[in-house]
Design an enzyme around this catalytic site. Structure first.
Site, mmCIF file in Angstrom:
data_model
loop_
_atom_site.group_PDB
_atom_site.id
_atom_site.type_symbol
_atom_site.label_atom_id
_atom_site.label_comp_id
_atom_site.label_asym_id
_atom_site.label_seq_id
_atom_site.Cartn_x
_atom_site.Cartn_y
_atom_site.Cartn_z
ATOM 1 N N GLY A 11 0.813 -1.210 0.000
ATOM 2 C CA GLY A 11 0.000 0.000 0.000
ATOM 3 C C GLY A 11 0.852 1.268 0.000
ATOM 4 N N ASN A 33 -3.190 -8.637 0.533
ATOM 5 C CA ASN A 33 -4.171 -9.281 -0.349
ATOM 6 C C ASN A 33 -4.445 -8.431 -1.597
ATOM 7 O OD1 ASN A 33 -5.801 -7.228 0.562
ATOM 8 N ND2 ASN A 33 -7.404 -8.540 1.386
ATOM 9 N N TYR A 159 -14.342 3.814 11.248
ATOM 10 C CA TYR A 159 -12.904 3.705 10.959
ATOM 11 C C TYR A 159 -12.090 4.041 12.214
ATOM 12 C CZ TYR A 159 -8.257 4.947 9.321
ATOM 13 O OH TYR A 159 -6.887 5.044 9.193
ATOM 14 N N TYR A 187 -1.006 8.522 12.934
ATOM 15 C CA TYR A 187 -0.557 9.376 11.826
ATOM 16 C C TYR A 187 -1.521 10.531 11.611
ATOM 17 C CZ TYR A 187 1.141 4.683 10.342
ATOM 18 O OH TYR A 187 1.650 3.410 10.263
ATOM 19 N N ASN A 208 -10.727 10.176 -2.223
ATOM 20 C CA ASN A 208 -11.440 10.875 -1.145
ATOM 21 C C ASN A 208 -10.600 12.015 -0.605
ATOM 22 O OD1 ASN A 208 -13.760 9.161 -0.779
ATOM 23 N ND2 ASN A 208 -12.330 7.604 -0.027
ATOM 24 N N ASN A 209 -9.297 11.850 -0.683
ATOM 25 C CA ASN A 209 -8.399 12.763 0.031
ATOM 26 C C ASN A 209 -7.959 13.933 -0.841
ATOM 27 O OD1 ASN A 209 -7.382 9.764 1.303
ATOM 28 N ND2 ASN A 209 -8.126 11.354 2.666
ATOM 29 N N ARG A 241 -5.368 20.770 8.175
ATOM 30 C CA ARG A 241 -4.841 19.443 8.495
ATOM 31 C C ARG A 241 -3.318 19.533 8.609
ATOM 32 N NH1 ARG A 241 -9.403 19.054 8.919
ATOM 33 N NH2 ARG A 241 -10.877 17.472 8.198
HETATM 34 P P1 NAD Z 1 -3.393 1.481 1.700
HETATM 35 O O1 NAD Z 1 -4.816 1.093 1.456
HETATM 36 O O2 NAD Z 1 -2.636 2.093 0.598
HETATM 37 O O3 NAD Z 1 -2.585 0.221 2.257
HETATM 38 C C1 NAD Z 1 -3.203 -0.815 2.993
HETATM 39 C C2 NAD Z 1 -2.730 -2.135 2.406
HETATM 40 O O4 NAD Z 1 -3.340 -3.207 3.114
HETATM 41 C C3 NAD Z 1 -3.121 -2.309 0.926
HETATM 42 O O5 NAD Z 1 -1.997 -2.747 0.196
HETATM 43 C C4 NAD Z 1 -4.222 -3.372 0.962
HETATM 44 O O6 NAD Z 1 -4.240 -4.160 -0.230
HETATM 45 C C5 NAD Z 1 -3.812 -4.171 2.194
HETATM 46 N N1 NAD Z 1 -4.929 -4.878 2.832
HETATM 47 C C6 NAD Z 1 -6.176 -4.413 3.106
HETATM 48 N N2 NAD Z 1 -6.889 -5.374 3.699
HETATM 49 C C7 NAD Z 1 -6.088 -6.465 3.820
HETATM 50 C C8 NAD Z 1 -6.274 -7.770 4.335
HETATM 51 N N3 NAD Z 1 -7.443 -8.140 4.863
HETATM 52 N N4 NAD Z 1 -5.248 -8.643 4.299
HETATM 53 C C9 NAD Z 1 -4.053 -8.275 3.749
HETATM 54 N N5 NAD Z 1 -3.836 -7.056 3.227
HETATM 55 C C10 NAD Z 1 -4.843 -6.158 3.261
HETATM 56 O O7 NAD Z 1 -3.405 2.438 2.977
HETATM 57 P P2 NAD Z 1 -2.232 3.344 3.548
HETATM 58 O O8 NAD Z 1 -2.588 4.761 3.287
HETATM 59 O O9 NAD Z 1 -0.925 2.826 3.145
HETATM 60 O O10 NAD Z 1 -2.469 3.102 5.111
HETATM 61 C C11 NAD Z 1 -1.769 2.084 5.817
HETATM 62 C C12 NAD Z 1 -2.310 2.029 7.232
HETATM 63 O O11 NAD Z 1 -2.165 3.303 7.848
HETATM 64 C C13 NAD Z 1 -3.794 1.667 7.310
HETATM 65 O O12 NAD Z 1 -3.985 0.784 8.387
HETATM 66 C C14 NAD Z 1 -4.462 3.005 7.577
HETATM 67 O O13 NAD Z 1 -5.646 2.874 8.302
HETATM 68 C C15 NAD Z 1 -3.395 3.735 8.378
HETATM 69 N N6 NAD Z 1 -3.483 5.191 8.232
HETATM 70 C C16 NAD Z 1 -3.453 5.772 7.003
HETATM 71 C C17 NAD Z 1 -3.560 7.156 6.883
HETATM 72 C C18 NAD Z 1 -3.563 7.825 5.536
HETATM 73 O O14 NAD Z 1 -3.969 8.995 5.451
HETATM 74 N N7 NAD Z 1 -3.124 7.189 4.468
HETATM 75 C C19 NAD Z 1 -3.684 7.954 8.026
HETATM 76 C C20 NAD Z 1 -3.704 7.324 9.278
HETATM 77 C C21 NAD Z 1 -3.597 5.941 9.381
HETATM 78 N N1 UDP Z 2 -10.985 18.429 1.039
HETATM 79 C C1 UDP Z 2 -11.533 19.242 0.057
HETATM 80 N N2 UDP Z 2 -11.803 18.689 -1.168
HETATM 81 C C2 UDP Z 2 -11.554 17.386 -1.459
HETATM 82 C C3 UDP Z 2 -10.969 16.566 -0.442
HETATM 83 C C4 UDP Z 2 -10.709 17.128 0.795
HETATM 84 O O1 UDP Z 2 -11.792 20.427 0.281
HETATM 85 O O2 UDP Z 2 -11.839 16.935 -2.573
HETATM 86 C C5 UDP Z 2 -10.658 19.015 2.362
HETATM 87 C C6 UDP Z 2 -11.345 18.337 3.542
HETATM 88 O O3 UDP Z 2 -12.597 18.929 3.780
HETATM 89 C C7 UDP Z 2 -10.338 18.587 4.666
HETATM 90 C C8 UDP Z 2 -8.977 18.571 3.950
HETATM 91 O O4 UDP Z 2 -9.272 18.832 2.561
HETATM 92 O O5 UDP Z 2 -10.515 19.868 5.229
HETATM 93 C C9 UDP Z 2 -8.236 17.249 4.059
HETATM 94 O O6 UDP Z 2 -9.110 16.213 3.649
HETATM 95 P P1 UDP Z 2 -8.592 14.696 3.522
HETATM 96 O O7 UDP Z 2 -9.778 13.873 3.121
HETATM 97 O O8 UDP Z 2 -7.396 14.662 2.662
HETATM 98 O O9 UDP Z 2 -8.097 14.331 4.992
HETATM 99 P P2 UDP Z 2 -8.968 14.028 6.322
HETATM 100 O O10 UDP Z 2 -10.169 14.943 6.313
HETATM 101 O O11 UDP Z 2 -9.335 12.593 6.257
HETATM 102 O O12 UDP Z 2 -8.033 14.360 7.438
#
Ligand code: NAD
Ligand code: UDP
Length: 349
Positions: A11, A33, A159, A187, A208-209, A241
Site C-alpha cells: 500500500g 491481499n 474507521y 498518523y 477521497n483525500n 490538516r
Molecule cells: P493502503 O490502502 O494504501 O494500504 C493498505 C494495504 O493493506 C493495501 O496494500 C491493501 O491491499 C492491504 N490490505 C487491506 N486489507 C487487507 C487484508 N485483509 N489482508 C491483507 N492485506 C490487506 O493504505 P495506507 O494509506 O498505506 O495506510 C496504511 C495504514 O495506515 C492503514 O492501516 C491506515 O488505516 C493507516 N493510516 C493511514 C492514513 C492515511 O492517510 N493514508 C492515516 C492514518 C492511518
Molecule cells: N478536502 C476538500 N476537497 C476534497 C478533499 C478534501 O476540500 O476533494 C478538504 C477536507 O474537507 C479537509 C482537507 O481537505 O478539510 C483534508 O481532507 P482529507 O480527506 O485529505 O483528509 P482528512 O479529512 O481525512 O483528514
C-alpha cells in the site's frame, strides 16, 4: 539488521516503509491481499532498493490477515540467512471514513478481527514486537492545539473506532502477557511520494483525500477541485490538516522498530505529524507554486463528518525516537506531482 513482516506492505505507506527498511539493510516478508494495491508497487520497491528480481530479501505473500494459514506462512518465512521474523509492522487495513459508515461490519472484521488474528499468530510464532498504524481521527474534534497524546479520544466513525479498539486490545495484551514490545503510531495526513516518482499513492476510483484529488486535477483527469466549505472557524475558512511527507512517515517506522528492539519494551502512543496545520487554500496555492500547474476549483458545502482542524504535537515522537518530519510542503507537492505525472493511471499505467 532484522527480518521483518510488513502487512499491507504494497500500500501507500507500506511500500515507502518497505523501501526505507530494505535500504536500512533489513530483509522483509510482505503479506498483502492487494485489495487496495498492486504487486507492481513491490516490484518497484525492489528496483529502487537495488535488489535482484528474485532476491530473497523481499518475499511477497499474497494473502489475507484474516487467514491464520496465510499468517502462519508469512510469519514462518525465514530470511535468506535462516533468521525468523523478529518484528511486524501492521499496515493492512481499510481506511476510508465514508465507506466505514456504510460498511461498519467489514471495518470491524478487517481492522479489528484481522489485527486480533495477527497477534494470535505472533504468539504462535513467538514474535512479540509490533508497530501498529493508528490514526489522528481517534481524537475526533479537539478544542486545544496542537493535539498531544494526552488529549482525550473521541472516535466518531467506525474507521476511527476500529483503530482505537485495536490500540486498546494491544494495551490489554501487553498488560496480560510479558514480552510484548508494541508501538502505536497515530498518523496525521501523509502525502507526497518517493522523489523518484516510481512509487506513490494509488487510489482506486475517485480519491477521497485532498492531495491525490489535487494531483489528478493538475493532470487533467478531473475537471476541478471541490473545496468542502469556507465557513470553518479557521483563518481563511477552509479546513486545516497536518500534512506530512510519506517518506518522513516511513522513516519514523524504521526508528520505532529500532527503538522497540533496543529497549525491549513498548513505546508510549505517539503522534506523527509536523505540528503545523495547513488550510485547503494554502495547500492548493503551494501546489500551484511548486508545480506551475493551475488548479481550477469551486467552493461547495462542508463534507459530512469533517472537522475544522487537526494538528498534531510532534514533541513526544521527537524526544522518544529522535524523529522530526524534515520535508516541507513544497517537497510534498513536487514529489506527489512527479509521481502523478509519471503514472497517470497509477500502477495500472
Ligand atoms: P493502503 O490502502 O494504501 O494500504 C493498505 C494495504 O493493506 C493495501 O496494500 C491493501 O491491499 C492491504 N490490505 C487491506 N486489507 C487487507 C487484508 N485483509 N489482508 C491483507 N492485506 C490487506 O493504505 P495506507 O494509506 O498505506 O495506510 C496504511 C495504514 O495506515 C492503514 O492501516 C491506515 O488505516 C493507516 N493510516 C493511514 C492514513 C492515511 O492517510 N493514508 C492515516 C492514518 C492511518
Ligand atoms: N478536502 C476538500 N476537497 C476534497 C478533499 C478534501 O476540500 O476533494 C478538504 C477536507 O474537507 C479537509 C482537507 O481537505 O478539510 C483534508 O481532507 P482529507 O480527506 O485529505 O483528509 P482528512 O479529512 O481525512 O483528514
Amino acid at each position: 539488521m532484522a527480518h521483518l513482516l510488513i502487512t499491507g506492505g504494497a500500500g501507500f505507506i507500506g511500500s515507502h516503509t518497505a523501501l526505507v527498511l530494505l535500504q536500512g539493510g533489513h530483509s522483509l516478508v510482505v503479506l498483502d491481499n492487494f485489495s487496495n494495491s498492486s504487486p507492481e508497487a513491490l516490484r518497484r520497491v525492489a528496483e529502487l532498493a537495488g535488489l535482484d528480481h528474485d532476491s530473497a530479501r523481499l518475499q511477497v505473500i499474497a494473502g489475507d490477515i484474516r487467514s491464520p494459514a496465510d499468517l502462519d506462512r508469512a510469519l514462518g518465512a525465514a530470511a535468506p540467512g535462516g533468521e525468523r521474523v523478529a518484528g511486524v509492522i501492521h499496515f493492512a487495513g481499510l481506511k476510508a471514513v465514508g465507506e466505514s459508515v456504510q460498511q461498519p461490519l467489514r471495518y470491524w472484521d478487517v481492522n479489528v478481527n484481522g489485527s486480533r488474528l495477527l497477534v494470535e499468530a505472533m504468539q504462535r510464532h513467538g514474535c512479540r514486537t509490533l508497530v501498529f498504524s493508528s490514526t489522528s481521527t481517534v481524537y475526533g474534534e479537539p478544542q486545544r492545539f496542537p493535539i498531544s497524546e494526552t488529549c482525550a479520544t473521541d472516535p466518531r466513525h467506525p474507521y476511527a473506532q476500529t483503530k482505537l479498539a485495536v490500540e486498546w486490545m494491544l494495551q490489554a495484551l501487553e498488560t496480560s502477557e510479558t514480552g510484548w514490545c508494541i508501538g502505536r503510531l497515530r498518523y496525521f495526513n501523509p502525502v507526497g511520494a518517493h522523489p523518484s516518482g516510481r512509487i506513490g499513492e494509488n487510489p482506486l476510483g475517485v480519491p477521497n483525500n485532498l492531495f491525490p484529488f489535487i494531483t489528478q486535477v493538475a493532470s487533467g483527469q478531473r475537471p476541478l477541485l471541490r473545496i468542502f466549505g469556507d465557513d470553518w472557524p479557521t483563518p481563511d475558512g477552509t479546513g486545516i490538516r497536518d500534512y506530512l511527507h510519506v517518506m518522513d512517515l516511513a522513516e519514523a517506522h524504521g526508528l520505532a522498530l529500532d527503538w522497540l528492539m533496543q529497549h525491549q519494551r513498548s513505546l508510549p502512543v505517539l503522534n506523527l505529524g509536523t505540528g503545523r496545520g495547513l488550510s485547503v487554500l494554502e495547500v492548493v496555492q503551494a501546489f500551484e507554486t511548486a508545480t506551475g500547474r493551475t488548479i481550477p476549483r469551486e467552493l461547495v458545502g462542508r463534507r459530512h463528518g469533517d472537522v475544522a482542524r487537526l494538528e498534531g504535537c510532534p514533541r513526544l515522537a521527537a524526544s522518544t525516537l529522535g524523529w522530526r518530519a524534515s520535508r516541507n510542503l513544497e517537497q510534498m507537492c513536487r514529489d506527489g506531482w512527479t509521481w502523478q505525472n509519471a503514472n497517470p493511471r497509477g500502477y495500472g499505467g
